[in-house]
Design a protein around this motif. Structure first.
Motif, PDB file in Angstrom:
ATOM      1  N   MET A   1       0.840  -1.193   0.000  1.00  0.00           N
ATOM      2  CA  MET A   1       0.000   0.000   0.000  1.00  0.00           C
ATOM      3  C   MET A   1       0.877   1.245   0.000  1.00  0.00           C
ATOM      4  O   MET A   1       1.844   1.336   0.745  1.00  0.00           O
ATOM      5  N   PRO A   2       0.551   2.246  -0.849  1.00  0.00           N
ATOM      6  CA  PRO A   2       1.325   3.471  -0.832  1.00  0.00           C
ATOM      7  C   PRO A   2       1.136   4.211   0.467  1.00  0.00           C
ATOM      8  O   PRO A   2       0.095   4.106   1.120  1.00  0.00           O
ATOM      9  N   GLY A   3       2.142   4.974   0.842  1.00  0.00           N
ATOM     10  CA  GLY A   3       2.018   5.738   2.071  1.00  0.00           C
ATOM     11  C   GLY A   3       0.999   6.847   1.926  1.00  0.00           C
ATOM     12  O   GLY A   3       0.730   7.333   0.832  1.00  0.00           O
ATOM     13  N   GLN A   4       0.431   7.247   3.033  1.00  0.00           N
ATOM     14  CA  GLN A   4      -0.559   8.303   3.040  1.00  0.00           C
ATOM     15  C   GLN A   4       0.111   9.621   3.380  1.00  0.00           C
ATOM     16  O   GLN A   4       0.815   9.738   4.378  1.00  0.00           O
ATOM     17  N   VAL A   5      -0.125  10.633   2.531  1.00  0.00           N
ATOM     18  CA  VAL A   5       0.446  11.948   2.768  1.00  0.00           C
ATOM     19  C   VAL A   5      -0.414  12.684   3.774  1.00  0.00           C
ATOM     20  O   VAL A   5      -1.629  12.797   3.610  1.00  0.00           O
ATOM     21  N   ARG A   6       0.197  13.165   4.831  1.00  0.00           N
ATOM     22  CA  ARG A   6      -0.517  13.957   5.821  1.00  0.00           C
ATOM     23  C   ARG A   6      -0.567  15.397   5.346  1.00  0.00           C
ATOM     24  O   ARG A   6       0.414  15.909   4.797  1.00  0.00           O
ATOM     25  N   VAL A  16       6.182  13.676   0.610  1.00  0.00           N
ATOM     26  CA  VAL A  16       6.223  12.810  -0.561  1.00  0.00           C
ATOM     27  C   VAL A  16       7.642  12.324  -0.810  1.00  0.00           C
ATOM     28  O   VAL A  16       7.861  11.152  -1.163  1.00  0.00           O
ATOM     29  N   LEU A  17       8.625  13.192  -0.605  1.00  0.00           N
ATOM     30  CA  LEU A  17      10.017  12.794  -0.760  1.00  0.00           C
ATOM     31  C   LEU A  17      10.348  11.629   0.171  1.00  0.00           C
ATOM     32  O   LEU A  17      10.939  10.623  -0.249  1.00  0.00           O
ATOM     33  N   GLU A  18       9.953  11.736   1.418  1.00  0.00           N
ATOM     34  CA  GLU A  18      10.233  10.675   2.390  1.00  0.00           C
ATOM     35  C   GLU A  18       9.539   9.372   1.998  1.00  0.00           C
ATOM     36  O   GLU A  18      10.138   8.289   2.065  1.00  0.00           O
ATOM     37  N   LEU A  19       8.283   9.476   1.568  1.00  0.00           N
ATOM     38  CA  LEU A  19       7.519   8.276   1.213  1.00  0.00           C
ATOM     39  C   LEU A  19       8.054   7.603  -0.036  1.00  0.00           C
ATOM     40  O   LEU A  19       8.203   6.373  -0.082  1.00  0.00           O
ATOM     41  N   GLU A  37       4.894  10.260 -13.888  1.00  0.00           N
ATOM     42  CA  GLU A  37       4.417  11.365 -13.070  1.00  0.00           C
ATOM     43  C   GLU A  37       2.939  11.246 -12.747  1.00  0.00           C
ATOM     44  O   GLU A  37       2.527  11.448 -11.597  1.00  0.00           O
ATOM     45  N   SER A  38       2.121  10.925 -13.749  1.00  0.00           N
ATOM     46  CA  SER A  38       0.675  10.887 -13.510  1.00  0.00           C
ATOM     47  C   SER A  38       0.314   9.827 -12.469  1.00  0.00           C
ATOM     48  O   SER A  38      -0.562  10.045 -11.623  1.00  0.00           O
ATOM     49  N   ARG A  39       1.003   8.695 -12.519  1.00  0.00           N
ATOM     50  CA  ARG A  39       0.717   7.632 -11.555  1.00  0.00           C
ATOM     51  C   ARG A  39       1.178   8.021 -10.156  1.00  0.00           C
ATOM     52  O   ARG A  39       0.533   7.689  -9.154  1.00  0.00           O
ATOM     53  N   GLU A  42      -1.328  10.313  -8.609  1.00  0.00           N
ATOM     54  CA  GLU A  42      -2.466   9.573  -8.075  1.00  0.00           C
ATOM     55  C   GLU A  42      -2.076   8.846  -6.783  1.00  0.00           C
ATOM     56  O   GLU A  42      -2.850   8.825  -5.816  1.00  0.00           O
ATOM     57  N   ARG A  43      -0.896   8.263  -6.783  1.00  0.00           N
ATOM     58  CA  ARG A  43      -0.450   7.479  -5.618  1.00  0.00           C
ATOM     59  C   ARG A  43      -0.390   8.341  -4.363  1.00  0.00           C
ATOM     60  O   ARG A  43      -0.828   7.919  -3.282  1.00  0.00           O
ATOM     61  N   PHE A  44       0.148   9.553  -4.510  1.00  0.00           N
ATOM     62  CA  PHE A  44       0.362  10.406  -3.345  1.00  0.00           C
ATOM     63  C   PHE A  44      -0.639  11.555  -3.235  1.00  0.00           C
ATOM     64  O   PHE A  44      -0.570  12.338  -2.294  1.00  0.00           O
ATOM     65  N   GLU A  45      -1.529  11.659  -4.245  1.00  0.00           N
ATOM     66  CA  GLU A  45      -2.571  12.688  -4.241  1.00  0.00           C
ATOM     67  C   GLU A  45      -1.987  14.090  -4.135  1.00  0.00           C
ATOM     68  O   GLU A  45      -2.397  14.903  -3.300  1.00  0.00           O
ATOM     69  N   VAL A  46      -0.996  14.350  -4.983  1.00  0.00           N
ATOM     70  CA  VAL A  46      -0.367  15.669  -5.032  1.00  0.00           C
ATOM     71  C   VAL A  46      -0.210  16.093  -6.488  1.00  0.00           C
ATOM     72  O   VAL A  46      -0.469  15.322  -7.408  1.00  0.00           O
ATOM     73  N   SER A  47       0.242  17.320  -6.703  1.00  0.00           N
ATOM     74  CA  SER A  47       0.349  17.881  -8.045  1.00  0.00           C
ATOM     75  C   SER A  47       1.613  17.398  -8.753  1.00  0.00           C
ATOM     76  O   SER A  47       2.555  16.899  -8.124  1.00  0.00           O
ATOM     77  N   ARG A  48       1.652  17.607 -10.072  1.00  0.00           N
ATOM     78  CA  ARG A  48       2.848  17.288 -10.850  1.00  0.00           C
ATOM     79  C   ARG A  48       4.038  18.123 -10.394  1.00  0.00           C
ATOM     80  O   ARG A  48       5.173  17.657 -10.419  1.00  0.00           O
ATOM     81  N   THR A  49       3.773  19.355  -9.961  1.00  0.00           N
ATOM     82  CA  THR A  49       4.873  20.218  -9.511  1.00  0.00           C
ATOM     83  C   THR A  49       5.596  19.581  -8.328  1.00  0.00           C
ATOM     84  O   THR A  49       6.843  19.530  -8.285  1.00  0.00           O
ATOM     85  N   VAL A  50       4.836  19.065  -7.374  1.00  0.00           N
ATOM     86  CA  VAL A  50       5.441  18.403  -6.205  1.00  0.00           C
ATOM     87  C   VAL A  50       6.220  17.176  -6.654  1.00  0.00           C
ATOM     88  O   VAL A  50       7.366  16.956  -6.223  1.00  0.00           O
ATOM     89  N   ILE A  51       5.629  16.363  -7.517  1.00  0.00           N
ATOM     90  CA  ILE A  51       6.291  15.136  -7.972  1.00  0.00           C
ATOM     91  C   ILE A  51       7.587  15.468  -8.694  1.00  0.00           C
ATOM     92  O   ILE A  51       8.622  14.808  -8.480  1.00  0.00           O
ATOM     93  N   ARG A  52       7.581  16.478  -9.537  1.00  0.00           N
ATOM     94  CA  ARG A  52       8.796  16.835 -10.273  1.00  0.00           C
ATOM     95  C   ARG A  52       9.893  17.308  -9.334  1.00  0.00           C
ATOM     96  O   ARG A  52      11.068  16.980  -9.518  1.00  0.00           O
ATOM     97  N   GLU A  53       9.538  18.071  -8.306  1.00  0.00           N
ATOM     98  CA  GLU A  53      10.536  18.508  -7.325  1.00  0.00           C
ATOM     99  C   GLU A  53      11.119  17.311  -6.576  1.00  0.00           C
ATOM    100  O   GLU A  53      12.334  17.245  -6.337  1.00  0.00           O
TER     101      GLU A  53
END
Length: 227
Positions: A1-6, A16-19, A37-39, A42-53
């Motif tokens: 199960m993916p981690g849940q972002v608080r 998200v970095l830690e997870l 990126e798109s997956r 969805e996994r972490f329920e955050v934006s593409r900007t966060v994922i790219r960083e």
């Protein structure tokens, strides 16, 4: 199960970095697997900007590689890469241990002993993320006391590349207890007895033993790849 972002406490990027780092080290993503990126959004329920960083940060840590025409993928280490890394790591950590025994002041010796107390108390029962953090503090104390900037900067790069392998070795059966004993031997030689030769040998022995576990795990994965 993916981690849940608080949605509180640490900024989303840090969460998200830690997870994602923990997922990679725990082999939730296979070496060489594309990080879409798109997956991940969805996994972490955050934006593409966060994922790219986050992906840029993990690339700087050598856990992610940017492959032309494929994008970001989980970094791969061949058996030959791993063997070479452990050879260099053993030599440099041996030098760091010897320099620590020779040069560390009282505060630096106390810091290493304090890190060792945490190892004894928490390491065997900790999860992967916590184990890696505990070892990072131990090595940080050891390298600080060695007082050699070239050793520090070179080991920083090697430890980044070895991180994937450390994720495997610290979870191997029985390895945690052996690691505690080996780190205690390093601490005794370097910070208590200040025995240069013994500190060098204790550091080299710890890396040799970790290498045996990591290479065996790589061999097992090569002959029995995950589905």
């Amino acid at each position: 199960m993916p981690g849940q972002v608080r949605r509180v406490a640490a900024p989303l990027r840090e969460q998200v970095l830690e997870l994602l780092r923990a997922d990679i080290l725990a082999a939730e993503f296979a070496p060489g697997q594309r990080l879409v990126e798109s997956r991940l959004c969805e996994r972490f329920e955050v934006s593409r900007t966060v994922i790219r960083e986050v992906l840029r940060q993990l690339e700087s840590e050598a856990l992610v590689a940017l492959v032309p025409h494929r994008g970001p993928v989980v970094a791969e280490l061949t058996r030959a890469d791993a063997k070479a890394l452990y050879e260099v790591r053993g030599a440099l950590e041996g030098l760091a241990g010897a320099l620590f025994a020779e040069r560390a002041d009282t505060g630096q010796r106390n810091r290493l002993r304090a890190a060792m107390r945490v190892v004894r108390r928490d390491f065997a029962g900790a999860d992967l993320t916590r184990r890696l953090a505990i070892k990072d503090e131990f090595y940080g104390a050891l390298i600080d006391g060695a007082d050699n900037e070239i050793v520090r900067s070179t080991l920083r790069g090697i430890h980044a590349r070895v991180q994937l392998l450390r994720g495997m070795t610290v979870q191997a059966e029985g390895r945690a207890r052996r690691s505690v004993r080996e780190l205690a031997q390093i601490t005794d030689a370097a910070a208590v007895r200040r025995d240069v030769d013994a500190a060098r040998e204790a550091c080299e022995r710890h890396v040799r033993n970790a290498a045996v576990v990591a290479l065996a795990e790589l061999d097992a994965r090569a002959t029995d790849p995950p589905p």
